[in-house]
Motif scaffolding. Structure first.
Motif, short mmCIF file in Angstrom:
data_model
loop_
_atom_site.label_atom_id
_atom_site.label_comp_id
_atom_site.label_asym_id
_atom_site.label_seq_id
_atom_site.Cartn_x
_atom_site.Cartn_y
_atom_site.Cartn_z
N ASP A 269 0.81 -1.22 0.00
CA ASP A 269 0.00 0.00 0.00
C ASP A 269 0.84 1.27 0.00
OD1 ASP A 269 -2.33 -1.52 2.29
OD2 ASP A 269 -2.35 -1.51 0.11
N ALA A 270 2.09 1.15 0.48
CA ALA A 270 2.92 2.35 0.62
C ALA A 270 3.59 2.76 -0.68
CB ALA A 270 4.00 2.10 1.70
N ARG A 271 3.61 1.92 -1.67
CA ARG A 271 4.20 2.31 -2.96
C ARG A 271 3.09 2.88 -3.85
NH1 ARG A 271 6.78 -2.86 -5.73
NH2 ARG A 271 6.66 -1.58 -7.61
N PRO A 272 3.42 3.84 -4.70
CA PRO A 272 2.39 4.56 -5.47
C PRO A 272 1.49 3.65 -6.29
CG PRO A 272 4.49 5.69 -5.63
CD PRO A 272 4.77 4.39 -4.94
N ASP A 273 2.06 2.60 -6.90
CA ASP A 273 1.25 1.72 -7.75
C ASP A 273 0.73 0.50 -7.02
OD1 ASP A 273 3.72 0.58 -7.39
OD2 ASP A 273 4.00 -0.02 -9.48
N GLY A 274 1.03 0.39 -5.72
CA GLY A 274 0.65 -0.79 -4.96
C GLY A 274 -0.84 -1.03 -4.89
N PRO A 275 -1.62 -0.07 -4.41
CA PRO A 275 -3.07 -0.29 -4.35
C PRO A 275 -3.69 -0.59 -5.71
CG PRO A 275 -2.44 1.60 -3.02
CD PRO A 275 -1.24 1.21 -3.82
N GLY A 276 -3.19 0.08 -6.77
CA GLY A 276 -3.72 -0.15 -8.11
C GLY A 276 -3.46 -1.57 -8.59
N ARG A 277 -2.24 -2.03 -8.34
CA ARG A 277 -1.90 -3.40 -8.75
C ARG A 277 -2.73 -4.41 -7.97
NH1 ARG A 277 3.63 -2.94 -10.44
NH2 ARG A 277 3.60 -2.17 -12.58
N LEU A 278 -2.89 -4.21 -6.69
CA LEU A 278 -3.68 -5.13 -5.88
C LEU A 278 -5.12 -5.17 -6.37
CD1 LEU A 278 -3.58 -5.80 -2.12
CD2 LEU A 278 -5.77 -5.20 -3.15
N ARG A 279 -5.71 -4.00 -6.61
CA ARG A 279 -7.10 -3.95 -7.05
C ARG A 279 -7.27 -4.59 -8.43
NH1 ARG A 279 -10.40 -0.31 -4.24
NH2 ARG A 279 -11.63 0.12 -6.11
N ALA A 280 -6.29 -4.40 -9.31
CA ALA A 280 -6.38 -5.03 -10.62
C ALA A 280 -6.30 -6.55 -10.51
CB ALA A 280 -5.26 -4.51 -11.52
N ALA A 281 -5.43 -7.04 -9.61
CA ALA A 281 -5.32 -8.48 -9.39
C ALA A 281 -6.62 -9.04 -8.82
CB ALA A 281 -4.15 -8.80 -8.47
N VAL A 282 -7.22 -8.31 -7.88
CA VAL A 282 -8.51 -8.71 -7.33
C VAL A 282 -9.56 -8.78 -8.44
CG1 VAL A 282 -10.44 -7.92 -5.90
CG2 VAL A 282 -8.11 -7.93 -4.97
N GLY A 332 -2.54 -5.81 8.58
CA GLY A 332 -1.13 -5.98 8.88
C GLY A 332 -0.26 -4.98 8.14
N SER A 333 1.03 -5.22 8.14
CA SER A 333 1.99 -4.32 7.53
C SER A 333 1.74 -4.17 6.03
CB SER A 333 3.41 -4.84 7.75
OG SER A 333 4.34 -4.17 6.94
N PRO A 334 1.79 -2.95 5.49
CA PRO A 334 1.64 -2.76 4.04
C PRO A 334 2.64 -3.56 3.22
CG PRO A 334 1.47 -0.66 5.17
CD PRO A 334 1.91 -1.66 6.20
N ARG A 335 3.84 -3.74 3.75
CA ARG A 335 4.86 -4.50 3.02
C ARG A 335 4.47 -5.97 2.85
NH1 ARG A 335 10.47 -3.50 5.92
NH2 ARG A 335 9.14 -3.95 7.72
#
Length: 443
Positions: A269-282, A332-335
């Motif tokens: 979540d802490a990296r700029p593209d992290g939430p976007g990548r997670l949501r796309a995978a979902v 838990g941890s964003p990492r």
């Protein structure tokens, strides 16, 4: 392999074993003195042997049998090395192998090759999926006509009620679990926490995260171990999706994240593209879920588990920290951010499960898909798309799906559909007792 056998002279026989479409081990028994030859040259048996039905019989009209002369393939070691088989009375070892064609190409009908195909697509981007699994199973007394929870070796009593997270229940079977963890250590299976679950005699063991292929190997070997070791303790160990109609079914929850070339988590979540990548995978996992249901629920009994309020998801949705959803994003941890896929039953083939989920997630990322909003509250009670509940319909959807065609090779899609259709035809003629006897030990 030879070095391991040299340090274990008590091992006089080895098994070479490959995983078939139903998750069954197919292979041969050899004297240990021939291990070096097998490791160097591989072994041979028919390609059709990995595409048998749940009874271990040929698939009628399969192009792998009479049409092509039932040609041989070549079995080569997977790189796992030999592992002991602590559930057998005589010291023995297993050499896991996977199938190639005569010319050295991966055999499309091999489940492990199917996962390798998906992982190659990730590797082409410089990515490596990390996977952990949570495997639920029942310990069962099947010595009589009606299934019962086993008697406690300590008290001699049966515990005929669910005891979620009960240390007393775990301690009642301390001998079995001590042997199980010793065996996991010997087999290099990263078994972590064990808990008692919602069904009588039901337990869950978590396997630690690691590279996706290792996780699939671990889950396949763990299922083999639990079933074999339970028999040594006078019980059955079963991953059958729903052995008791009135108790919770067995699931296999899969957690996954994806690391980039630097080892950083793409879903952070802490990296700029992290939430976007997670949501796309979902989004990819949700889009493919109807068509991949056959992989998540591969047998007739599988669909008895997918009912509301029975600790198995029934709606196609995702959520934050919500176990009623098909896909859960743990806190838990964003990492350490990851996706938990909760739909699969314990009766699945681990290689096909991990390949299907990771393949769907990659489609979501490649196509930059957007998921619907995450749900809150009890997903069972909400007006949401439903996970398919018809086995025959799931077979048809799997075979015809453009999304599945992006994940699996044509040969695997054809072979799995033929295998499941034959199983469906034959299971339709069985009564409930015969179905129970079929699935209790095999899956």
């Amino acid at each position: 392999m030879i070095a391991w056998l040299d340090t274990h002279p008590e091992v006089r026989t080895i098994r070479i074993g490959a995983c078939d479409l139903n998750g069954q081990a197919r292979g041969k028994r050899l004297p240990a003195r021939f291990a070096a030859k097998t490791a160097e040259e591989g072994a041979r048996f028919p390609l059709s042997a990995l595409n048998l039905d749940i009874w271990g019989e040929d698939i009628e009209d399969s192009p792998l049998v009479f049409e092509t002369g039932d040609a041989d393939g070549v079995l080569r070691p997977t790189g796992r090395g030999v592992v002991p088989m602590p559930w057998l009375e005589s010291p023995s070892a297993l050499l896991p192998v996977w199938m190639f064609t005569e010319n050295g190409a991966p055999f499309e009908g091999c489940p492990r090759q199917a996962l390798a195909r998906v992982l190659d697509a990730y590797a082409a981007r410089g990515w490596q999926p990390q996977v952990a699994t949570e495997l639920e199973f029942y310990l069962v007394d099947d010595s009589e006509s009606v299934l019962q929870p086993p008697r406690s070796p300590r008290s001699g009593k049966r515990r005929e009620a669910a005891e979620i997270l009960s240390l007393r229940t775990l301690d009642a079977f301390d001998g079995f679990f001590t042997d199980l963890y010793d065996a996991c250590e010997a087999m290099d299976i990263p078994a972590d926490a064990a808990i008692s679950e919602a069904g009588m005699g039901q337990f869950e063991v978590n396997l630690m995260h690691g590279p996706a292929m290792n996780a699939a190997d671990d889950a396949w070997l763990f299922k083999m171990l639990v079933k074999g070791l339970a028999r040594r303790h006078g019980m059955a160990g079963s991953f059958m999706a729903k052995p008791y109609p009135d108790h919770a079914g067995n699931g296999l929850h899969m957690h996954f994240s994806v690391l980039d070339g630097t080892g950083a988590n793409l879903f952070d979540d802490a990296r700029p593209d992290g939430p976007g990548r997670l949501r796309a995978a979902v989004a990819g996992c949700l889009a493919a879920l109807p068509d991949m249901t056959l992989v998540l629920a591969p047998h007739a009994n599988s669909y008895e588990r997918l009912v509301p309020g029975a600790h198995a998801p029934t709606r196609i949705c995702w959520a934050q920290e919500n176990r009623t959803a098909a896909l859960r994003i743990p806190g838990g941890s964003p990492r350490a951010r990851r996706i938990e896929h909760r739909v699969a039953g314990g009766d699945i083939n681990p290689y096909l499960l991990i390949a299907a989920v990771l393949g769907a997630a990659l489609i979501g990322i490649e196509d930059d898909l957007t998921p619907p909003p995450p749900v809150t509250g009890n997903a069972y009670l909400q007006d949401l798309p439903q996970i398919p509940t018809c086995w025959e319909g799931a077979i048809d959807a799997f075979e015809a799906s453009p999304l599945i065609a992006r994940i699996f090779a044509p040969g695997l899609i054809r072979n799995l559909a033929m295998t499941k259709r034959q199983e469906a035809r034959r299971v339709a003629d069985l009564d409930e007792d015969a179905r129970l006897a079929l699935y209790l030990d095999t899956v």
